[in-house]
Design a protein around this motif. Structure first.
Motif, short mmCIF file in Angstrom:
data_model
loop_
_atom_site.label_atom_id
_atom_site.label_comp_id
_atom_site.label_asym_id
_atom_site.label_seq_id
_atom_site.Cartn_x
_atom_site.Cartn_y
_atom_site.Cartn_z
N VAL A 79 0.83 -1.21 0.00
CA VAL A 79 0.00 0.00 0.00
C VAL A 79 0.87 1.27 0.00
O VAL A 79 0.64 2.18 -0.81
N PRO A 80 1.90 1.38 0.87
CA PRO A 80 2.78 2.56 0.78
C PRO A 80 3.51 2.64 -0.55
O PRO A 80 3.77 3.74 -1.06
N GLY A 81 3.87 1.49 -1.13
CA GLY A 81 4.55 1.51 -2.42
C GLY A 81 3.71 2.16 -3.51
O GLY A 81 4.21 2.94 -4.33
N VAL A 82 2.41 1.84 -3.50
CA VAL A 82 1.49 2.47 -4.45
C VAL A 82 1.42 3.97 -4.19
O VAL A 82 1.43 4.79 -5.12
N ALA A 83 1.36 4.35 -2.89
CA ALA A 83 1.25 5.76 -2.54
C ALA A 83 2.49 6.55 -2.95
O ALA A 83 2.38 7.69 -3.43
N VAL A 84 3.68 5.95 -2.79
CA VAL A 84 4.91 6.64 -3.19
C VAL A 84 4.92 6.93 -4.67
O VAL A 84 5.21 8.05 -5.11
N LEU A 85 4.58 5.94 -5.48
CA LEU A 85 4.57 6.14 -6.93
C LEU A 85 3.49 7.13 -7.34
O LEU A 85 3.68 7.93 -8.26
N LYS A 86 2.36 7.08 -6.67
CA LYS A 86 1.29 8.04 -6.99
C LYS A 86 1.75 9.45 -6.67
O LYS A 86 1.38 10.41 -7.36
N GLY A 87 2.55 9.59 -5.61
CA GLY A 87 3.07 10.90 -5.26
C GLY A 87 3.98 11.48 -6.34
O GLY A 87 4.11 12.71 -6.45
N PHE A 88 4.57 10.63 -7.15
CA PHE A 88 5.40 11.08 -8.27
C PHE A 88 4.63 11.10 -9.59
O PHE A 88 5.21 11.33 -10.65
N GLY A 89 3.31 10.86 -9.50
CA GLY A 89 2.46 10.96 -10.68
C GLY A 89 2.32 9.68 -11.49
O GLY A 89 1.89 9.74 -12.65
N TYR A 90 2.62 8.51 -10.89
CA TYR A 90 2.52 7.24 -11.61
C TYR A 90 1.44 6.37 -10.96
O TYR A 90 1.44 6.18 -9.74
N ASP A 91 0.53 5.87 -11.77
CA ASP A 91 -0.46 4.91 -11.29
C ASP A 91 0.11 3.51 -11.40
O ASP A 91 0.75 3.15 -12.39
N VAL A 92 -0.13 2.72 -10.38
CA VAL A 92 0.36 1.34 -10.34
C VAL A 92 -0.78 0.39 -10.70
O VAL A 92 -1.86 0.46 -10.09
N PRO A 93 -0.58 -0.49 -11.68
CA PRO A 93 -1.61 -1.49 -11.99
C PRO A 93 -1.71 -2.51 -10.85
O PRO A 93 -0.90 -3.43 -10.75
N TRP A 94 -2.68 -2.32 -9.98
CA TRP A 94 -2.78 -3.11 -8.75
C TRP A 94 -2.91 -4.61 -9.04
O TRP A 94 -2.20 -5.43 -8.45
N ARG A 95 -3.81 -4.97 -9.93
CA ARG A 95 -4.09 -6.38 -10.18
C ARG A 95 -2.83 -7.11 -10.66
O ARG A 95 -2.44 -8.13 -10.09
N SER A 96 -2.19 -6.57 -11.69
CA SER A 96 -1.02 -7.26 -12.23
C SER A 96 0.15 -7.22 -11.25
O SER A 96 0.94 -8.18 -11.18
N SER A 97 0.28 -6.16 -10.47
CA SER A 97 1.37 -6.07 -9.49
C SER A 97 1.21 -7.12 -8.39
O SER A 97 2.18 -7.78 -8.00
N MET A 98 -0.02 -7.28 -7.90
CA MET A 98 -0.24 -8.28 -6.84
C MET A 98 -0.10 -9.70 -7.39
O MET A 98 0.44 -10.59 -6.71
N LEU A 99 -0.59 -9.93 -8.60
CA LEU A 99 -0.42 -11.26 -9.18
C LEU A 99 1.06 -11.59 -9.37
O LEU A 99 1.51 -12.70 -9.05
N ALA A 100 1.82 -10.62 -9.87
CA ALA A 100 3.24 -10.86 -10.14
C ALA A 100 4.02 -11.08 -8.85
O ALA A 100 4.82 -12.03 -8.74
N THR A 101 3.79 -10.23 -7.84
CA THR A 101 4.53 -10.39 -6.58
C THR A 101 4.06 -11.62 -5.81
O THR A 101 4.85 -12.28 -5.14
N GLY A 102 2.77 -11.95 -5.93
CA GLY A 102 2.27 -13.14 -5.25
C GLY A 102 2.84 -14.41 -5.86
O GLY A 102 3.28 -15.31 -5.14
N ILE A 103 2.84 -14.49 -7.18
CA ILE A 103 3.41 -15.66 -7.84
C ILE A 103 4.91 -15.73 -7.57
O ILE A 103 5.47 -16.81 -7.30
#
Length: 400
Positions: A240-264
């Motif tokens: 959750v903080p990782g998403v917030a940090v990137l959003k603070g720099f103007g980047y949206d994080v694809p939540w679904r693919s990020s969680m699938l990739a890190t989970g796998i």
């Protein structure tokens, strides 16, 4: 990091600056927390050789995930091992988990992380966990490890004092490098012991990079004592903080693919001793900020290059583990404690900031720090239960 001037090579070559930022990201991310990871893995039953395998597995999996996410999304998405999760493992060491039990819990943690991306309601359930309780649990888990540097002053003062002095000095001169340089000093001290050991194997650790397959064992106590708390801490303190940090720099994080990739990636790495990987939080700013170049559309190169440099650093995991194994007893834990002091302060501050929820946060913190074990289930789980119960009974009416 070197300053980029108008006539510098990085300015003349726009690709060089994000590559250098990726190098700094990898160096800071790896050197500032590898001791925490080794401490956590060994606390739940890993031998030095198995811990070296776990360190390498973690590095390879999150490096590959970072390269893939950044390449396909063209965003500076960086990943890392779960440092708070490793600290949680260090606190769970008193439960006497077997290594295969721990590996089974790591694998289930990966399944839960992937399910968060695949199943919307599970993501909403995680989001419903009060942030102040998650932070309080994390602070309680970190407390014992953060006491290690100061306890070591009474047992190994000649070894730990130089580490603390260098850490304090760099906090004044260049805070970003305080922990990495302190870790380097600790490893240098261990090197004197290692240099006198003959052969290519020291303390049961091969100096060559290697992966050791571990057969997972699934038990209820490991699920409640490791998998669930590790999942909650990784989600609340890293993803959750990782998403917030990137959003603070103007980047949206694809939540679904990020969680699938890190989970796998977590599940695959678990088979070789890795506990959990996730979106980077603190180090994410190094690849997403101005240090990665003025052209925001090219900062994804920093994330890709960080993955490449992480792979190179990962190849040294066995040698680093051997150095750690050769260090005086307590020195590795002391270095890990210094690395986590800032995280402890941030977690405690966040947990206790709101007066109306302070009691439930304080109870959560104390239960997590106590090392409580009931029915074979560790304190991190009961800390959340206690915090949620106190919040429901005593604080719900106040919020209304």
């Amino acid at each position: 990091m070197p300053e980029v001037t108008l006539d510098s090579p990085a300015r003349r070559n726009p690709t060089l600056q994000p590559v250098i930022a990726g190098l700094v990201t990898a160096l800071v991310g790896y050197t500032s927390s590898f001791a925490v990871v080794l401490t956590g893995l060994q606390a739940v039953g890993a031998s030095p050789s198995q811990a070296a395998s776990g360190l390498l597995a973690l590095t390879l999996t999150f490096a590959v995930v970072a390269i893939g996410l950044a390449w396909f999304t063209k965003r500076p998405i960086t990943t890392a091992w779960s440092t708070p999760g490793a600290a949680l493992l260090a606190g769970a060491g008193g439960m006497n988990f077997g290594w295969n039990e721990a590996v089974g819990a790591f694998l289930l943690t990966g399944v839960l992380i992937a399910a968060t991306g695949a199943i919307p309601w599970l993501g909403r359930l995680v989001a419903a966990i009060p942030v102040h309780l998650a932070q309080a649990m994390l602070a309680g888990v970190l407390l014992q490890l953060c006491l290690a540097p100061f306890m070591a002053l009474s047992t190994i003062p000649l070894y730990v004092t130089p580490v603390i002095v260098v850490w304090l000095l760099f906090l004044k001169l260049n805070p970003r490098w305080a922990v990495p340089v302190a870790m380097a000093v600790a490893l240098g001290i261990a090197g004197f012991t290692l240099a006198t050991s003959p052969g290519d194997s020291v303390h049961g650790v091969s100096l060559l990079p290697h992966l050791e397959f571990a057969i997972p064992a699934f038990t209820l106590r490991a699920f409640t004592g490791i998998a669930l708390p590790l999942f909650v801490v990784t989600m609340a303190s890293q993803n959750v903080p990782g998403v917030a940090v990137l959003k603070g720099f103007g980047y949206d994080v694809p939540w679904r693919s990020s969680m699938l990739a890190t989970g796998i990636g977590t599940s695959v790495g678990a088979l070789f001793g890795g506990h959990a990987i996730n979106l980077a939080a603190i180090s994410a700013a190094l690849a997403a900020g101005d240090e990665a170049g003025p052209d925001r559309s090219r900062r994804w190169i920093a994330a890709v290059s960080s993955g490449g440099f992480y792979i190179i650093l990962g190849l040294a995991s066995a040698a680093i583990t051997a150095l750690a194994a050769a260090s005086p007893a307590g020195l590795l834990e002391a270095a890990a404690g210094l690395a986590l002091l800032a995280t402890l302060g941030s977690a405690a501050s966040s947990a206790l900031a709101e007066p109306r929820t302070r009691l439930s946060a304080l109870i959560t913190f104390l239960v997590a720090a106590s090392g409580l074990s009931i029915a074979g289930i560790g304190g991190a789980f009961w800390a959340l239960v206690a915090g949620l119960t106190i919040g429901a009974l005593l604080e719900r009416g106040r919020r209304r």
